[in-house]
Design an enzyme around this catalytic site. Structure first.
Site, short mmCIF file in Angstrom:
data_model
loop_
_atom_site.label_atom_id
_atom_site.label_comp_id
_atom_site.label_asym_id
_atom_site.label_seq_id
_atom_site.Cartn_x
_atom_site.Cartn_y
_atom_site.Cartn_z
N GLY A 199 27.33 -7.13 -22.19
CA GLY A 199 26.67 -6.05 -21.46
C GLY A 199 26.90 -6.18 -19.97
O GLY A 199 27.52 -7.13 -19.49
N LYS A 200 26.40 -5.18 -19.23
CA LYS A 200 26.55 -5.21 -17.78
C LYS A 200 25.30 -4.65 -17.14
O LYS A 200 24.50 -3.97 -17.78
CB LYS A 200 27.77 -4.38 -17.37
CG LYS A 200 27.66 -2.91 -17.73
CD LYS A 200 28.94 -2.15 -17.45
CE LYS A 200 28.83 -0.72 -17.97
NZ LYS A 200 30.09 0.00 -17.90
N GLY A 201 25.12 -4.96 -15.89
CA GLY A 201 23.96 -4.46 -15.16
C GLY A 201 24.00 -4.95 -13.74
O GLY A 201 24.37 -6.09 -13.49
N LYS A 208 28.62 -8.76 -15.06
CA LYS A 208 29.00 -8.51 -16.45
C LYS A 208 28.66 -9.78 -17.22
O LYS A 208 28.72 -10.88 -16.66
CB LYS A 208 30.50 -8.24 -16.56
CG LYS A 208 30.88 -6.82 -16.17
CD LYS A 208 32.28 -6.45 -16.64
CE LYS A 208 32.53 -4.97 -16.44
NZ LYS A 208 33.86 -4.56 -16.91
N CYS A 209 28.31 -9.61 -18.47
CA CYS A 209 27.91 -10.77 -19.25
C CYS A 209 28.77 -10.89 -20.50
O CYS A 209 29.05 -9.90 -21.17
CB CYS A 209 26.44 -10.64 -19.63
SG CYS A 209 25.68 -12.23 -19.99
N LYS A 219 27.09 -15.16 -17.16
CA LYS A 219 26.85 -14.05 -16.23
C LYS A 219 27.89 -14.17 -15.13
O LYS A 219 27.97 -15.19 -14.45
CB LYS A 219 25.43 -14.16 -15.69
CG LYS A 219 25.03 -13.07 -14.70
CD LYS A 219 23.56 -13.23 -14.32
CE LYS A 219 23.16 -12.27 -13.23
NZ LYS A 219 21.74 -12.39 -12.89
N ASP A 269 9.16 -9.19 -11.41
CA ASP A 269 9.82 -8.10 -12.14
C ASP A 269 9.71 -8.32 -13.65
O ASP A 269 10.67 -8.15 -14.39
CB ASP A 269 11.29 -8.00 -11.72
CG ASP A 269 11.93 -6.66 -12.13
OD1 ASP A 269 11.17 -5.71 -12.43
OD2 ASP A 269 13.17 -6.57 -12.14
N LYS A 324 9.22 -7.23 -17.07
CA LYS A 324 9.34 -5.94 -17.77
C LYS A 324 10.03 -6.20 -19.10
O LYS A 324 10.59 -7.29 -19.33
CB LYS A 324 10.15 -4.94 -16.94
CG LYS A 324 11.57 -5.40 -16.63
CD LYS A 324 12.30 -4.38 -15.77
CE LYS A 324 13.73 -4.83 -15.47
NZ LYS A 324 14.45 -3.87 -14.61
N GLY A 378 12.81 -5.33 -20.41
CA GLY A 378 14.24 -5.67 -20.36
C GLY A 378 14.53 -7.06 -19.85
O GLY A 378 15.65 -7.56 -19.99
#
Length: 603
Positions: free
Chosen positions: A60-62, A66-67, A82, A176, A178, A180
């Site tokens: 995934g990415k964010g 990128k992971c 990561k 933070d 949350k 996610g």
């Protein structure tokens, strides 16, 4: 079985789809960073320790990262890597933020915090080696399940609080918390991750004035910039608790300004069906005055935790459908499956004993969504098809990939014997089911003994091969016949599955309906997924309306999952586009025929 039988099997999937996690990385779909000037190397080398990591599949990415799954070349131990391009860390505050995140995270070690296993860099990238959380995060759980049962919420919240207690003891405010950023390992244990907004309290009474970034569950004192401290994490846990029990966040609106206004005014409402004890704890945590909130150390002493059942473990099936909490733990036959007979230690109000006859199955009424999410799926497919994804000057299909949306369950084999009995199938976890011609279903779990029986009206019963009513003898015999056929003819039999604690709470999705056309077989599961297996080239689609995603298995048996909204944005190949058009027609057919019999006659 005779030649009248038609069989199918699923293509080779990745090593274990549905078992990946991206600790420390924001949800995919955040604005993609510009492509790095350099290619990420296949082998990552830590110059200090000389350890070599082989880069595996994309997770995934964010944000900037990128992971990937990475494995130690010598020990074969698997981690999450990561990877941040240095070209995106040019400004001093970006470098400082990354340094602070690493500095805080590397100082932590706790059962409910994502494990930090090292970091290093080369000329082009910063590499962070983290614990791999194979079952993703509470965000994916929330998308699939919406509101959870109260025992599940207690189970997750207890672990979040324990992890946060550890952070606060070490003077770290996460800032933070949350869904996610709350990751899940293979045992569905919570791991707090992503310390990008975290800070360390330097002295007693220090109030932090600044915060870079926008937390999801932002506390009112952060918005008012009056200074904030540990209490912001308790506020976030209050928002998380509300979201887990109600199915949506407390202050959510379509407009960020309106959301912030509601937070400042403390404007939210708790639905009447929420247990008053749970509602009371939410209200305590969501107080505007931070000093009026309970401290992190007071939370677990609240009646919500002390007087309610907390499962020791949860089954993987909970990621997609509710568990069997209609069987209260103490209502089970005491000789039956020990883990469920043991309630939390120190439970104040144990549930009353309700003994039952050995052959009496435990029954559960299923509250099913009327069309099982088919309308949502139809809308999603209409939207992606209307964008004509294959008719682009530049198609960037790989940018639409989102491995976090990989399905939890799909049909790995099937056998059509509907001229006599029904359709037999095997799920990816090696459980076997039959949708009989009389519209009842029977599922044998992968432990080879547990059974789930679903009547025509959706009522579920739980029993075992060794203890069941005589009325089900014939169906159980047929189920074994289907299982043996699929084991011998379609794929080599799966290895014996070792039962794990929590499995006694499992409920599996079942085959809701199916039909065949000349081109494909269409299978609709009770968790909302629709699977289409194409006969000619053996390609397959698995559509999930809750994640708004499609998994495409191509002729090379490559298994990739895409977010439908990102396919609209980035486009896709002609082969996938044509199958998505076909899928829309088939979902339309499912919708228009849902009131008809389970075995839909294809034209």
């Amino acid at each position: 079985m005779s030649a009248a039988v038609t069989a199918g099997k699923l293509a080779r999937a990745p090593a274990d789809p549905g078992k990946a996690g991206v600790p420390g990385v924001a949800a995919p779909g955040a604005p993609a960073a510009a492509p790095p000037a350099k290619e990420i190397p296949e082998v990552l080398v830590d110059p200090r320790s000389r350890r070599r990591y082989v880069r595996g599949r994309f997770l995934g990415k964010g944000g900037f990262a990128k992971c990937f799954e990475i494995s130690d070349a010598d020990t074969k131990e698997v981690f999450a890597g990561k990877i941040v391009p240095k070209s995106l860390l040019l400004k001093p505050h970006q470098r400082e933020k990354m340094s602070m995140e690493i500095s805080i995270h590397r100082s932590l070690a706790h059962q409910h915090v994502v494990g930090f296993h090292g970091f290093f860099e080369d000329n082009d990238f910063v590499f962070v080696v983290l614990e791999l959380c194979r079952r993703r995060s509470l965000l994916e759980l929330h998308k699939r399940r919406k509101a959870l049962t109260e025992p599940e919420a207690r189970y997750y919240l207890r672990q979040i609080v324990l992890g946060c207690q550890y952070l606060h003891r070490n003077r770290v405010i996460h800032r933070d918390l949350k869904l996610g950023n709350l990751f899940l390992n293979e045992d569905l244990e919570v791991k707090i991750g992503d310390f990008g907004l975290a800070t360390k309290v330097e002295y007693d009474g220090e109030r932090k004035k600044t915060l870079c970034g926008t937390p999801n569950y932002i506390a009112p004192e952060v918005l008012s910039k009056k200074g904030h401290s540990f209490e912001v994490d308790v506020w976030s846990i209050g928002c998380i608790m509300y979201t887990l029990l109600v199915g949506k966040p407390p202050f959510e609106t379509s407009c960020l300004k309106e959301t912030y206004l509601r937070i400042k005014k403390n404007e939210y409402s708790i639905p009447k069906h929420i247990n008053p004890v749970a509602a009371s704890l939410i209200q305590k945590m969501l107080q505007t005055d931070p000093t009026a909130r309970p401290t992190i150390n007071e939370l677990l002493n609240d009646e919500f935790f002390t007087s309610g059942y907390i499962p020791a473990r949860l089954p993987i099936t909970c990621l997609t459908i509710p568990p069997r909490f209609s069987i209260a733990p103490s209502s089970l036959d005491p000789s039956n499956r020990k883990p469920l007979t043991v309630l939390n230690k120190g439970l104040e109000n144990p549930l009353p004993e309700r003994p039952r006859e050995k052959e009496e199955p435990v029954v559960r009424e299923t509250g099913e969504v009327v069309d099982c999410h088919l309308s949502d799926m139809l809308q999603q497919l209409h939207s992606v098809n209307a964008s004509k994804p294959s008719e682009r000057g530049l198609v960037r299909q790989e940018e639409a990939e989102d491995p976090a949306c990989i399905p939890i369950f799909w049909v790995s084999k099937w056998v059509d014997y509907s001229d006599k009995y029904g359709l037999g199938y095997q799920l990816c976890d090696n459980s076997v089911g039959v949708l009989f011609n009389d519209s009842t279903r029977l599922i044998l779990y992968n432990d080879g003994d547990s059974l789930q029986y679903i009547e025509r009206d959706g009522t579920e019963s739980y029993l075992t091969v060794s203890s069941h009513p005589n009325s089900l003898m014939k169906k159980i015999t047929l189920l074994k016949y289907f299982r043996n056929y699929m084991s011998e003819h379609l794929l080599k039999a799966g290895a014996n599955i070792t039962p794990r604690e929590g499995d006694e709470l499992a409920r599996l999705p079942y085959l809701r309906t199916w039909f065949r056309t000349r081109s494909a077989i269409i299978l609709h599961l009770s968790n909302g997924s629709v699977q289409i297996n194409f006969f000619q080239d053996h390609t397959k689609l698995i559509l999930c309306p809750l994640m708004a995603a499609v998994t495409y298995i191509d002729e090379k048996r490559d298994f990739r999952t895409y977010r439908l909204s990102l396919l609209e944005e980035y486009g896709c190949c002609k082969e996938l586009a044509s199958r998505l058009r076909y899928a829309r027609t088939m979902v339309d057919k499912l919708l228009s025929s849902r009131s008809a019999s389970n075995r839909l006659k294809a034209s």
